[in-house]
Design an enzyme around this catalytic site. Structure first.
Site, PDB file in Angstrom:
ATOM      1  N   ASP A  69       4.364  -6.585   9.474  1.00  0.00           N
ATOM      2  CA  ASP A  69       5.426  -6.286  10.440  1.00  0.00           C
ATOM      3  C   ASP A  69       5.396  -7.259  11.614  1.00  0.00           C
ATOM      4  O   ASP A  69       6.446  -7.668  12.115  1.00  0.00           O
ATOM      5  CB  ASP A  69       5.288  -4.842  10.950  1.00  0.00           C
ATOM      6  CG  ASP A  69       5.803  -3.841   9.927  1.00  0.00           C
ATOM      7  OD1 ASP A  69       6.615  -4.233   9.059  1.00  0.00           O
ATOM      8  OD2 ASP A  69       5.369  -2.677   9.984  1.00  0.00           O
ATOM      9  N   THR A  72      -1.353   7.438  -0.375  1.00  0.00           N
ATOM     10  CA  THR A  72      -2.629   7.358  -1.111  1.00  0.00           C
ATOM     11  C   THR A  72      -3.442   6.132  -0.674  1.00  0.00           C
ATOM     12  O   THR A  72      -4.633   6.043  -0.986  1.00  0.00           O
ATOM     13  CB  THR A  72      -2.361   7.211  -2.620  1.00  0.00           C
ATOM     14  OG1 THR A  72      -1.649   5.969  -2.817  1.00  0.00           O
ATOM     15  CG2 THR A  72      -1.511   8.354  -3.158  1.00  0.00           C
ATOM     16  N   ASP A 109      -0.027  -3.782  12.194  1.00  0.00           N
ATOM     17  CA  ASP A 109       0.457  -4.092  10.848  1.00  0.00           C
ATOM     18  C   ASP A 109       0.803  -5.577  10.788  1.00  0.00           C
ATOM     19  O   ASP A 109       1.780  -6.026  11.401  1.00  0.00           O
ATOM     20  CB  ASP A 109       1.684  -3.220  10.524  1.00  0.00           C
ATOM     21  CG  ASP A 109       2.105  -3.378   9.069  1.00  0.00           C
ATOM     22  OD1 ASP A 109       2.347  -4.526   8.641  1.00  0.00           O
ATOM     23  OD2 ASP A 109       2.169  -2.370   8.369  1.00  0.00           O
ATOM     24  N   ARG A 141       0.853  -1.191   0.000  1.00  0.00           N
ATOM     25  CA  ARG A 141       0.000   0.000   0.000  1.00  0.00           C
ATOM     26  C   ARG A 141       0.885   1.237   0.000  1.00  0.00           C
ATOM     27  O   ARG A 141       1.749   1.365   0.863  1.00  0.00           O
ATOM     28  CB  ARG A 141      -0.860   0.048   1.278  1.00  0.00           C
ATOM     29  CG  ARG A 141      -1.938  -0.958   1.326  1.00  0.00           C
ATOM     30  CD  ARG A 141      -3.063  -0.540   2.227  1.00  0.00           C
ATOM     31  NE  ARG A 141      -2.673  -0.210   3.598  1.00  0.00           N
ATOM     32  CZ  ARG A 141      -3.519   0.173   4.527  1.00  0.00           C
ATOM     33  NH1 ARG A 141      -4.802   0.302   4.239  1.00  0.00           N
ATOM     34  NH2 ARG A 141      -3.130   0.436   5.746  1.00  0.00           N
TER      35      ARG A 141
HETATM   36  C1  PRP Z   1      -1.455  -4.976   4.316  1.00  0.00           C
HETATM   37  C2  PRP Z   1      -2.283  -6.235   4.350  1.00  0.00           C
HETATM   38  C3  PRP Z   1      -3.085  -6.126   3.089  1.00  0.00           C
HETATM   39  C4  PRP Z   1      -3.301  -4.646   2.957  1.00  0.00           C
HETATM   40  C5  PRP Z   1      -4.699  -4.344   3.388  1.00  0.00           C
HETATM   41  O1  PRP Z   1      -0.370  -5.140   3.477  1.00  0.00           O
HETATM   42  O2  PRP Z   1      -1.543  -7.398   4.453  1.00  0.00           O
HETATM   43  O3  PRP Z   1      -2.418  -6.633   1.954  1.00  0.00           O
HETATM   44  O4  PRP Z   1      -2.375  -4.006   3.843  1.00  0.00           O
HETATM   45  O5  PRP Z   1      -4.989  -3.030   3.195  1.00  0.00           O
HETATM   46  P1  PRP Z   1      -6.056  -2.515   2.126  1.00  0.00           P
HETATM   47  O6  PRP Z   1      -7.273  -3.368   2.292  1.00  0.00           O
HETATM   48  O7  PRP Z   1      -6.291  -1.091   2.550  1.00  0.00           O
HETATM   49  O8  PRP Z   1      -5.437  -2.608   0.762  1.00  0.00           O
HETATM   50  P2  PRP Z   1       0.754  -4.019   3.314  1.00  0.00           P
HETATM   51  O9  PRP Z   1       0.417  -3.111   2.180  1.00  0.00           O
HETATM   52  O10 PRP Z   1       1.019  -3.355   4.637  1.00  0.00           O
HETATM   53  O11 PRP Z   1       1.993  -4.837   2.804  1.00  0.00           O
HETATM   54  P3  PRP Z   1       2.820  -6.007   3.534  1.00  0.00           P
HETATM   55  O12 PRP Z   1       1.968  -7.238   3.530  1.00  0.00           O
HETATM   56  O13 PRP Z   1       4.004  -6.132   2.661  1.00  0.00           O
HETATM   57  O14 PRP Z   1       3.160  -5.567   4.934  1.00  0.00           O
HETATM   58  N1  URA Z   2      -2.858  -3.592   6.924  1.00  0.00           N
HETATM   59  C1  URA Z   2      -2.496  -4.087   8.124  1.00  0.00           C
HETATM   60  O1  URA Z   2      -1.545  -4.868   8.227  1.00  0.00           O
HETATM   61  N2  URA Z   2      -3.211  -3.736   9.204  1.00  0.00           N
HETATM   62  C2  URA Z   2      -4.256  -2.890   9.128  1.00  0.00           C
HETATM   63  O2  URA Z   2      -4.887  -2.601  10.159  1.00  0.00           O
HETATM   64  C3  URA Z   2      -4.611  -2.383   7.868  1.00  0.00           C
HETATM   65  C4  URA Z   2      -3.891  -2.762   6.776  1.00  0.00           C
END
Ligand code: PRP
Ligand code: URA
Length: 208
Positions: A202, A107, A199, A103
């Site tokens: 993380d 944005t 997160d 993400r």
């Molecule tokens: C997180 C999560 C989803 C996304 C959800 O990933 O694992 O993929 O956010 O958010 P959304 O519904 O608003 O799109 P992130 O982008 O943090 O990436 P990561 O898995 O690499 O930590």
């Molecule tokens: N992605 C995450 O990992 N946690 C949240 O709460 C939203 C998006």
């Protein structure tokens, strides 16, 4: 299509441990894995079975089996990978596709950085895996991409869903059924789920 929220005292118990900020990376991973197994059972309740015959130690019988070419699992990188371990415990021969999205923190729009699917993807039922359904941006981008590749049947499996994310999928892809362990209260101003678990990526990888 109505979303399915798993409701069970054991699931509530496990979610309470998962959400706790004091929970270790090890335990966090184990709980995601366990919950993914339960989600997989629920989402595959209507899986197609094929006739086969086998011999038990006592007699020959006609029975039914899954055909691994009928489905595939697609984790959204990174956090979605944490659900694959549980899926492979239940279905050790499952085919796994990968889509890499992150993400944009300003944005909140998903940006694709990797895409690799098993062969004949259009003929398979796809189970998308991601622990978090927040704004729905990552889920919708993944569904759009899979449909471009000819996929007709998709289910979305997550640990925690926001009401906003569920609505966003319903608006754009009514045909996709969502399975989750919990529907939480809402999103905060920076797109995190409340109460949520923070997160997920993380916490799974210990990167913060
Ligand atoms: C997180 C999560 C989803 C996304 C959800 O990933 O694992 O993929 O956010 O958010 P959304 O519904 O608003 O799109 P992130 O982008 O943090 O990436 P990561 O898995 O690499 O930590
Ligand atoms: N992605 C995450 O990992 N946690 C949240 O709460 C939203 C998006």
């Amino acid at each position: 299509m109505k979303e399915k929220e798993l409701k069970h005292p054991l699931i509530t118990h496990k979610l309470s441990i998962l959400r706790n900020k004091k929970t270790s990376t090890k335990e966090f991973r184990e709980l995601i894995s366990e919950l993914s197994i339960i989600l997989c059972y629920e989402a595959m309740k209507d899986a197609k079975l094929h006739n086969t015959s086998i011999e038990t130690p006592l007699e020959k019988i006609n029975t039914k089996c899954l055909n691994e070419d009928d489905y595939a699992f697609v984790p959204i990188l990174r956090a979605g990978m944490s659900m694959v371990d549980g899926i492979l415990k239940v279905l050790p021969t499952a085919k796994i596709g990968h889509i890499g999205l992150y993400r944009n923190e300003k944005t909140l729009e998903p940006v694709e950085y990797y895409y690799k699917m098993p062969k004949n993807i259009g003929k398979r039922e796809i189970f998308i895996l991601d622990p978090m359904l927040a704004t729905g941006g990552s889920a919708i981008a993944t569904i759009n991409r899979l449909k471009q590749d000819g996929v007709k049947k998709i289910k979305f499996l997550c640990i925690i869903a926001s009401p906003e994310g569920i609505e966003a999928i319903k608006k754009t892809h009514r045909d996709v059924k969502i399975y989750c362990a919990s529907i939480d209260r809402c999103l905060n101003e920076i797109g995190y789920i409340l109460p949520g678990l923070g997160d997920a990526g993380d916490r799974v990888y210990g990167t913060k």
